[in-house]
Design an enzyme around this catalytic site. Structure first.
Site, PDB file in Angstrom:
ATOM      1  N   LYS A 283       0.832  -1.210   0.000  1.00  0.00           N
ATOM      2  CA  LYS A 283       0.000   0.000   0.000  1.00  0.00           C
ATOM      3  C   LYS A 283       0.863   1.254   0.000  1.00  0.00           C
ATOM      4  O   LYS A 283       0.637   2.178  -0.787  1.00  0.00           O
ATOM      5  CB  LYS A 283      -0.897  -0.014   1.254  1.00  0.00           C
ATOM      6  CG  LYS A 283      -1.576   1.288   1.547  1.00  0.00           C
ATOM      7  CD  LYS A 283      -2.466   1.187   2.758  1.00  0.00           C
ATOM      8  CE  LYS A 283      -1.792   1.525   4.071  1.00  0.00           C
ATOM      9  NZ  LYS A 283      -1.467   2.951   4.237  1.00  0.00           N
ATOM     10  N   ASN A 284       1.863   1.286   0.879  1.00  0.00           N
ATOM     11  CA  ASN A 284       2.642   2.512   1.049  1.00  0.00           C
ATOM     12  C   ASN A 284       3.619   2.769  -0.103  1.00  0.00           C
ATOM     13  O   ASN A 284       4.213   3.836  -0.179  1.00  0.00           O
ATOM     14  CB  ASN A 284       3.391   2.498   2.383  1.00  0.00           C
ATOM     15  CG  ASN A 284       2.430   2.669   3.551  1.00  0.00           C
ATOM     16  OD1 ASN A 284       1.253   2.952   3.359  1.00  0.00           O
ATOM     17  ND2 ASN A 284       2.940   2.496   4.762  1.00  0.00           N
TER      18      ASN A 284
ATOM     19  N   CYS B 201      -4.926  12.108  13.494  1.00  0.00           N
ATOM     20  CA  CYS B 201      -5.402  10.745  13.283  1.00  0.00           C
ATOM     21  C   CYS B 201      -5.547  10.093  14.648  1.00  0.00           C
ATOM     22  O   CYS B 201      -5.323  10.739  15.670  1.00  0.00           O
ATOM     23  CB  CYS B 201      -4.468   9.960  12.375  1.00  0.00           C
ATOM     24  SG  CYS B 201      -2.976   9.435  13.180  1.00  0.00           S
TER      25      CYS B 201
ATOM     26  N   ARG C 103       0.181  14.155  13.909  1.00  0.00           N
ATOM     27  CA  ARG C 103       0.809  13.850  12.611  1.00  0.00           C
ATOM     28  C   ARG C 103       0.937  15.089  11.712  1.00  0.00           C
ATOM     29  O   ARG C 103       0.192  15.258  10.744  1.00  0.00           O
ATOM     30  CB  ARG C 103       0.058  12.725  11.892  1.00  0.00           C
ATOM     31  CG  ARG C 103       0.153  11.421  12.634  1.00  0.00           C
ATOM     32  CD  ARG C 103      -0.407  10.267  11.881  1.00  0.00           C
ATOM     33  NE  ARG C 103       0.418   9.829  10.769  1.00  0.00           N
ATOM     34  CZ  ARG C 103       0.092   8.835   9.965  1.00  0.00           C
ATOM     35  NH1 ARG C 103      -1.043   8.190  10.144  1.00  0.00           N
ATOM     36  NH2 ARG C 103       0.888   8.470   8.985  1.00  0.00           N
TER      37      ARG C 103
ATOM     38  N   ASP D 216       4.795   0.456  12.096  1.00  0.00           N
ATOM     39  CA  ASP D 216       3.619  -0.223  11.543  1.00  0.00           C
ATOM     40  C   ASP D 216       3.539  -1.695  11.933  1.00  0.00           C
ATOM     41  O   ASP D 216       2.559  -2.371  11.591  1.00  0.00           O
ATOM     42  CB  ASP D 216       3.594  -0.087  10.007  1.00  0.00           C
ATOM     43  CG  ASP D 216       3.143   1.302   9.575  1.00  0.00           C
ATOM     44  OD1 ASP D 216       2.705   2.090  10.429  1.00  0.00           O
ATOM     45  OD2 ASP D 216       3.231   1.600   8.361  1.00  0.00           O
TER      46      ASP D 216
ATOM     47  N   ARG E  56      -8.543  -0.925   4.558  1.00  0.00           N
ATOM     48  CA  ARG E  56      -7.695   0.118   3.967  1.00  0.00           C
ATOM     49  C   ARG E  56      -6.320  -0.447   3.627  1.00  0.00           C
ATOM     50  O   ARG E  56      -5.686   0.011   2.686  1.00  0.00           O
ATOM     51  CB  ARG E  56      -7.495   1.276   4.960  1.00  0.00           C
ATOM     52  CG  ARG E  56      -8.705   2.134   5.168  1.00  0.00           C
ATOM     53  CD  ARG E  56      -8.316   3.381   5.921  1.00  0.00           C
ATOM     54  NE  ARG E  56      -7.131   3.971   5.317  1.00  0.00           N
ATOM     55  CZ  ARG E  56      -6.269   4.775   5.947  1.00  0.00           C
ATOM     56  NH1 ARG E  56      -6.470   5.102   7.190  1.00  0.00           N
ATOM     57  NH2 ARG E  56      -5.232   5.264   5.320  1.00  0.00           N
TER      58      ARG E  56
END
Ligand code: UD1
Length: 417
Positions: free
Chosen positions: A22-23, A116, A121, A304, A396
């Site tokens: 994803k990133n 968030c 952030r 993460d 997501r």
């Protein structure tokens, strides 16, 4: 809102294929704007974030089509330079359209992302970097208004090696006049992936695997056809799943070279890990050993993976410590793990995790992508039924997670509504 019902404990066994990262995919999608042409991305995961970024790009006039892990992007007719609040607030990486729009079209209006679940952030480093390259930036009613007649190279020293700031500055510098140097740049594999795609398109970039990236601006870059790297966090999550459930999983189509810190830490916990080309096999120890974990910037242990690692350490043979250096408040999963029987004390950015004999199933609520996966891992190991509420976060960032888990022997069902 969907939820998962997990009946545990289960011992996960078998093999799983890892999806594209994803990133890595999100900055590549935004980078299509820079080319002003037709780009193709391969190995694209089918995620909620893929849809959100597609919707955002369509709003700008990019034609986006997703077909069986291939994404076709035609950025030849940009009609708008605005990224609206309703999309940006659901996905912070929307900020990635900022630099390409300024660099290619001289103007962008992008909603400020806001906070968030685990803290404020900020994006100050993105904005300072773009201003150093010559962009004029104002904040107007919650929107970033940015413009530039022409960007020029500059030497930018990041106070922290922010992934997002490195991505935005890199994308702007590619079309800026002259040479840009990013000092203390992020070194995550996702940055290297982006730089490789841009280089394939004619960008002049050096040092993308180091903390000093040098970019010599070019007038234009060609459209790219590029493959997204495998998701090292998804792979790490399945490795943690093997350990926490006492199982053995062959994790395929991933890049173990991007996972050294995760592999080392799970090995310290007693896991037997064997590497092979594009994959690894992770076998759980009879009893998980306690460990000390500190998150940090790549190649350190990724923030993460912090929540998933915490779930694993909850079942270890003694007390473990976790220090969260990247997002000191990123502990929203702690209270929820407590509902399953975990014994965790938080003091600032330090968590002391006292190993318990077992988790007991209970209803829990997910608050972000990685907290959700940590709760799923705990649910797989827990005795009885765990209901994980608000799993839209997981959609997501993890492609078909319940299908992949069921194939490994998990008893997990999605409840809609
Ligand atoms: C990216 C990842 C996210 C991961 C994070 C850290 C994407 C889409 N998201 O997020 O999954 O958790 O890296 O590995 O790739 N900071 C500032 N000012 C800024 C920007 C960041 O102070 O302008 C600070 C942040 O508060 C944080 C640190 O820098 O402490 C790292 O953040 P950053 O690398 O920017 O994270 P993201 O790019 O948002």
């Amino acid at each position: 809102m969907d939820s998962f019902i997990i009946r545990g404990p289960s011992k996960l066994e078998g093999s799983v294929n890892i999806s594209g990262a994803k990133n890595a995919m999100l900055p590549l999608m935004a980078a299509a704007i820079l080319t002003g042409g037709k780009c193709v991305l391969e190995n694209v995961p089918d995620l909620k974030d893929t849809e959100t970024m597609s919707e955002l790009l369509r709003g700008l006039g990019v034609d986006v089509e997703f077909n069986n892990s291939r994404l076709f992007l035609d950025a030849s007719k940009i009609e708008s330079e605005e990224a609206p609040y309703n999309l940006v607030r659901t996905m912070r990486a929307s900020i990635y359209v900022l630099a390409p729009l300024i660099a290619k079209y001289g103007h962008a209006r992008v909603s400020l992302p806001g906070g968030c679940a685990w803290g404020p952030r900020p994006i100050d480093l993105h904005l300072k970097g773009l201003m150093a390259l010559g962009a004029k930036i104002e904040i107007d009613h919650g929107y970033i208004e940015a413009s530039a007649k022409e960007l020029h190279g500059a030497e930018i020293i990041l106070s922290v090696p922010s992934v997002g700031a490195t991505v935005n500055i890199l994308m702007a510098a590619v079309l800026a006049r002259g040479i840009t140097i990013i000092e203390n740049a992020a070194r995550e594999p996702e940055i290297v992936n982006l730089a490789e795609a841009l280089k394939q398109s004619g960008a002049k970039i050096d040092g993308e695997e180091s903390s000093r990236i040098q970019i010599e601006g070019v007038r234009e870059i060609e459209p790219f056809n590029f493959r997204v790297i495998p998701d090292r966090i998804e792979a790490g999550t399945f490795a943690a799943a093997a350990v926490i459930t006492g199982g053995k999983i062959e994790i395929r189509e991933c890049e173990p070279d991007h996972m050294h810190s995760i592999i080392n830490k799970l090995s310290e916990c007693g896991a037997n890990i064997k590497l092979f080309k594009n994959g690894l096999t992770v076998e759980a120890p009879a009893k998980i050993r306690h460990a000390e974990v500190e998150t940090g910037y790549y190649p350190a242990f990724p923030t993460d993976m912090q929540a998933q690692m915490m779930s694993v350490l909850c079942l270890a043979d003694g007390a473990s410590s976790i220090i969260e250096h990247v997002y000191p408040d990123r502990f929203t999963h702690v209270a929820e793990l407590g509902r399953l029987g975990a014994d965790i004390n938080i003091d600032g950015s330090v968590a002391i995790v006292n190993g318990v004999e077992r988790f007991e199933g209970a209803p829990v609520m997910a608050t972000d992508i990685r907290a959700s996966s940590a709760l799923i891992l705990a649910g797989l190991a827990a005795h009885g039924e765990t209901k994980v509420l608000r799993i839209y976060h997981i959609d997501r960032g993890y492609e078909r997670i319940e299908e992949k888990l069921v194939a490994l022997g998990a008893d997990i069902t999605r409840i809609s509504g």
